[in-house]
Design a protein around this motif. Structure first.
Motif, short mmCIF file in Angstrom:
data_model
loop_
_atom_site.label_atom_id
_atom_site.label_comp_id
_atom_site.label_asym_id
_atom_site.label_seq_id
_atom_site.Cartn_x
_atom_site.Cartn_y
_atom_site.Cartn_z
N UNK B 203 0.83 19.17 2.17
CA UNK B 203 1.74 18.02 2.00
C UNK B 203 0.94 16.73 2.22
N UNK B 204 1.47 15.68 1.58
CA UNK B 204 0.79 14.39 1.69
C UNK B 204 1.28 13.67 2.93
N UNK B 205 0.37 12.95 3.59
CA UNK B 205 0.81 12.08 4.67
C UNK B 205 -0.12 10.87 4.77
N UNK B 206 0.39 9.85 5.46
CA UNK B 206 -0.38 8.61 5.53
C UNK B 206 -1.60 8.82 6.39
N UNK B 207 -2.75 8.44 5.84
CA UNK B 207 -3.98 8.48 6.63
C UNK B 207 -4.18 7.14 7.32
N UNK B 208 -3.85 6.09 6.58
CA UNK B 208 -4.00 4.77 7.17
C UNK B 208 -2.82 3.92 6.74
N UNK B 209 -2.19 3.30 7.71
CA UNK B 209 -1.06 2.44 7.35
C UNK B 209 -1.13 1.16 8.18
N UNK B 210 -0.56 0.10 7.64
CA UNK B 210 -0.61 -1.17 8.35
C UNK B 210 0.78 -1.74 8.51
N UNK B 211 1.09 -2.16 9.73
CA UNK B 211 2.38 -2.83 9.98
C UNK B 211 2.09 -4.30 10.22
N UNK B 212 2.68 -5.14 9.42
CA UNK B 212 2.47 -6.58 9.62
C UNK B 212 3.74 -7.17 10.22
N UNK B 213 3.55 -8.04 11.23
CA UNK B 213 4.70 -8.74 11.81
C UNK B 213 4.95 -9.98 10.96
N UNK B 214 6.07 -10.00 10.28
CA UNK B 214 6.30 -11.08 9.32
C UNK B 214 6.65 -12.39 10.00
#
Lengths: 227, 246, 416
Positions: B203-214
């Motif tokens: 299954x696919x999963x996020x290897x790298x993700x970014x959360x930006x505080x808007x």
């Protein structure tokens, strides 16, 4: 009145032992006018201090008014002095901040006498020694002779049985000294108070009715004299 | 034909029709949830926090078992040995310098982890999204050339951190590619985007993700998984309080 | 009486030495009185400014909120404030509900020149807040928000200065509502307050309680109910009365006094009091050293007199009294001069005060006082200083007197 029986007083100063009084015996009756004479270091002052209950002795016994002094505590000796003994010192020892009157009256304050009697007695005493009118002066405002008169008044005001005086005229010129001795003698005769004073002054010895000579802590002569 | 059989046939028909014509938002979210839950896992990675004071990188190693048991240990120098243990609904912090164990509860769970945009409660979130949110399908979109569904999630209660979430879900792999988190009034607070994907156990999963505080311009948190193994045997003792201070 | 006269007369013979010793004691006492007055003034004013702007006299919280107070947990709010308010009002005390919550002020570069954010505590107040607090008179610029105004906030003037906000500035408030959901809303600074309480000026953010209720999903719940107790009534006893009255109504709440709420301040006060005890201790040292030295010299100079008096049969008791009186009189003289100087210093502190604005702005001393630190009168401090100065001086003579009375009469007489 006063009786010394083989009294010794030994001072220990490091290694050396000095016998200031060496088995002295002496008996003084009431109303005597007695001079203790001798060169300095002969034990005059030590003897006066013992009779004055200011110092303690190491051997023998001392009786004053038939009471043995040797066994008394400090407190008892203080009380005894307050009641029975008067002192006159060579350098008067007046309290400089007090007036002549106050210097005399404080002795009566110590006896818790009531205010009115203190005043009467003190004023009478001061006029008796010839200081009437000078009651309010302080010692510095009085001559040496007048100061010693205050001291005599102070010694006599409580009517002690014995007055002890250590070289009472040593600081005075001879004329004033004679006046003081005359005053003391007058008081002795008028009041019957026993006077014991020390001196090494031949003129003073002349006034004494009994002369006790000390040398190296021993009585070497004891003679009655006519006045 | 019994009534029971009839019921099952009707149900089968209904689902097959639905899958033929259109997938529902609930199905999409259920599939995403299923893709991100494993019997157990062991991973290592990094959290990179960027704010106006600069960039900070923390590395970690993590173990999980089931849906609500996990252990994270930080390995970067500044916070080496700090551990976060989740067992059931409890969360514990361990600080090695002080040899101190703290149980977090209530409002304390809302604090940020190591100054990042992640909070402790993000780590204790229920694994079933549909339990807390109502989902609706909003449409389709293309993200980085990938066809995505847009699913809008509206929180059922005030205890969910984000009242509204909008997720872009990869139509082929059922993995979230992008998320937008907003207040009830619709003001966007945070944006999450997946930068790289990886394949784990098919299954696919996020290897790298970014959360930006808007709200805080220039502030973001990047989460990168360096390695992961799944469905491996892990001893229960690993997740015990005693184990925290080894 | 004779002994007192003797003591007074003896003092007069060393005028210079007596005056120097007395002046040293006087300086110490004046310093103690001045510092004490200052600390007392600061404490009184701080207490008032705490009650008027920060804590009120009493506050009702839920027990759970109080335990978790560091997080200002909205989840532990008072769900039904109305009956509690009514109960308190019925007992004759002013009470208002407030909601305090933590938030971040998000500052945009368009408005503030750079992006930034600042964690703050926001206090949401109602229209009736003035029945307990006194912000009304502290408005320095702009206006207060109206009831129900959704985006008006009021800032403390120093806080506004620190972040560069003025009346009219827009910013975003970001927070977590009751239950934990994220909330963010636009707000505009409508007013600035300049309050005598520096802590308030440094940190205050206020908004309308109805608006906060909506944003935070409070549904009528509030975090605290603040109560005004008139000065003539004792806060602790009102606390007991209210606790009793409220216990039957809502067992989850507790009534706290301003002292419970201002622990930081009380810690400061007690540490400052340590400072004034230190001054007292220094006075003791001055008195002890000065007096015992003076008396030692007096004893030495008057050794012959003392011996004479002892020879005359004066009891040790009387000698003790006489010399202790003498020393105590120096102390009394010093205390008297010290009290005059102290009174002058206190008068200045009360009427003019010391301007600390150069340091109070940036330095949190813990005291809730504005730039000018003012003193207060304290009769008890004057009594303590005078009695203390006199008694300590008397005590300082003990060693010299004991020494003088220990030496044998005959040796002292020989020195004549």
């Amino acid at each position: 009145m006063v009786r010394l029986e083989d009294v010794s007083r030994i001072y220990q100063n490091g290694q050396s032992v000095v016998k200031a009084l060496d088995r002295v015996s002496l008996s003084v009756s009431g109303g005597e006018f007695l001079s203790i004479a001798g060169p300095s270091g002969s034990g005059k002052t030590t003897m006066l201090n013992l009779i004055g209950c200011l110092d303690t002795f190491d051997e023998g016994e001392l009786y004053i008014n038939e009471r043995p002094i040797g066994g008394m505590t400090n407190k008892e000796r203080t009380a005894f002095r307050r009641r029975h003994l008067g002192f006159i010192f060579q350098s008067y020892n007046l309290i400089p901040v007090l007036t002549a009157y106050e210097n005399v009256s404080f002795v009566l304050e110590l006896l818790d006498m009531e205010e009115k009697r203190i005043k009467e007695t003190t004023l009478h005493m001061l006029s008796e020694v010839g200081l009437a009118g000078l009651e309010g002066r302080r010692p510095a405002e009085l001559s040496g002779g007048q100061q010693q008169r205050v001291a005599i008044a102070r010694a006599l005001v409580k009517e002690p049985s014995i007055v002890l005086a250590d070289e009472p005229t040593a600081n005075l010129d001879s004329k004033t000294g004679e006046e003081i001795l005359t005053l003391m003698k007058t008081m002795n005769e008028r009041r019957g108070t026993t006077f014991i004073f020390s001196t090494h002054d031949a003129m003073v010895m002349e006034y004494a009715r009994r002369l006790v000579l000390l040398h190296d802590g021993r009585v070497v002569s004891d003679e009655q004299r006519g006045s | 034909m019994s009534r029971k059989t009839l019921f099952i046939i009707t149900l089968l028909l209904f689902f097959s029709c639905a899958s033929l014509w259109a997938i529902t938002a609930e199905e999409i979210i259920a599939a995403v949830d299923a893709n991100t839950s494993f019997a157990s896992s062991h991973s290592s990675g990094a959290i990179i926090t960027v704010d106006r004071f600069g960039e900070k990188k923390s590395t970690f190693e993590a173990w999980s078992k089931g849906d609500n048991t996990s252990l994270i240990e930080f390995t970067s120098l500044a916070e080496r040995g700090q551990k976060i243990l989740r067992t059931g609904s409890s969360l514990y912090l361990y600080y090695p310098e002080a040899d101190q164990l703290i149980r977090l509860q209530g409002a304390a769970l809302r604090q940020s982890v190591l100054g990042s945009d992640l909070s402790y409660e993000d780590m204790t979130r229920e694994s079933s999204t549909l339990a807390s949110y109502d989902a609706t399908l909003e449409g389709e979109d293309v993200i980085d050339g990938i066809q995505c569904w847009i699913v809008k999630l509206v929180a059922k209660s005030r205890s969910s951190a984000y009242p509204i979430q909008t997720l872009w879900v990869d139509q082929e792999r059922f993995v979230v590619r992008k998320g937008l988190y907003a207040t009830a009034a619709g003001r966007a607070l945070k944006e999450m985007e997946v930068i790289a994907l990886m394949e784990v156990g098919g299954v696919a999963m996020a290897k790298e993700s970014r959360i930006a505080d808007l709200l805080k311009r220039g502030s973001s948190t990047t989460m990168r998984i360096e390695s992961i193994e799944i469905d491996i045997p892990l001893p229960d003792a690993l997740f015990s309080l005693e184990n925290l201070s080894w | 009486m004779f002994l007192l006269r003797l003591a007074v007369k003896n003092l007069s013979r060393y005028t210079r030495r007596t005056i120097i010793t007395a002046v040293a004691i006087a300086m110490g006492i004046a310093m103690y009185l001045a510092v004490d007055s200052m600390l007392l003034g600061a404490a009184e004013e701080s207490e008032r400014n705490l009650k008027w702007y920060e804590t009120a006299s009493l506050r009702v919280h839920t027990t759970a909120w109080w335990e978790d107070r560091l997080f200002l947990p909205l989840d532990e709010a008072i769900e039904e404030p109305q009956p509690i308010l009514e109960t308190i009002h019925a007992l004759g005390y002013g009470a208002v509900s407030r909601t305090r919550f933590s938030a971040e002020l998000i500052l945009g570069w368009e408005e503030f020149g750079e992006d930034g954010y600042l964690p703050v505590e926001i206090t949401a107040i109602g229209e009736d807040d003035g029945t307990v607090y006194r912000y009304g008179a502290t408005l320095a610029e702009g206006r207060f928000f109206n009831a129900g105004e959704m985006d008006g906030i009021v800032l403390g003037s120093w806080l506004a200065e620190d972040i560069g906000a003025t009346v009219g500035s827009s910013l975003i408030v970001s927070t977590r509502g009751k239950g934990g959901f994220f909330e963010a809303f636009d707000a505009q600074v409508v007013g600035l307050v300049n309050c005598p309480n520096p802590n308030v000026n440094r940190t205050l953010v206020m908004m309308d309680i109805q608006a906060a209720d909506q944003y935070l999903g409070m549904k009528g719940a509030v975090t605290n109910i603040d109560i005004l107790v008139p000065d003539r009534e004792e806060v602790q006893s009102v606390q007991r009365t209210l606790s009793q009255a409220l216990s039957s109504l809502d067992s989850s709440v507790i009534v706290l006094t301003w002292k419970d709420l201002a622990q930081d301040y009380l810690a400061i006060v007690s540490s400052k009091q340590g400072g004034s005890s230190l001054i007292l201790f220094l006075i003791f040292i001055i008195a002890a050293v000065g007096i015992s030295n003076t008396m030692l010299m007096a004893m030495y100079e008057r050794g012959g007199e003392i011996a004479m008096m002892r020879a005359m049969g004066m009891e040790e008791r009387r000698l003790w009294v006489s010399f202790l009186l003498e020393a105590a009189l120096i102390g009394l003289l010093g205390s008297a001069i010290g009290m005059v100087l102290g009174a002058l210093a206190t008068l200045y502190m009360v009427e003019v005060g010391i301007d600390l604005s150069f340091m109070l702005r940036d330095l949190d001393m813990g005291f809730r006082i504005p730039s000018v630190m003012r003193g207060a009168w304290s009769l008890s401090s004057f009594i303590v200083a005078a009695v203390g100065g006199t008694v300590l001086s008397g005590m300082a003579a003990v060693i010299p007197v004991r020494r003088a009375l220990k030496s044998p009469i005959t040796t002292a007489l020989v020195r004549l």
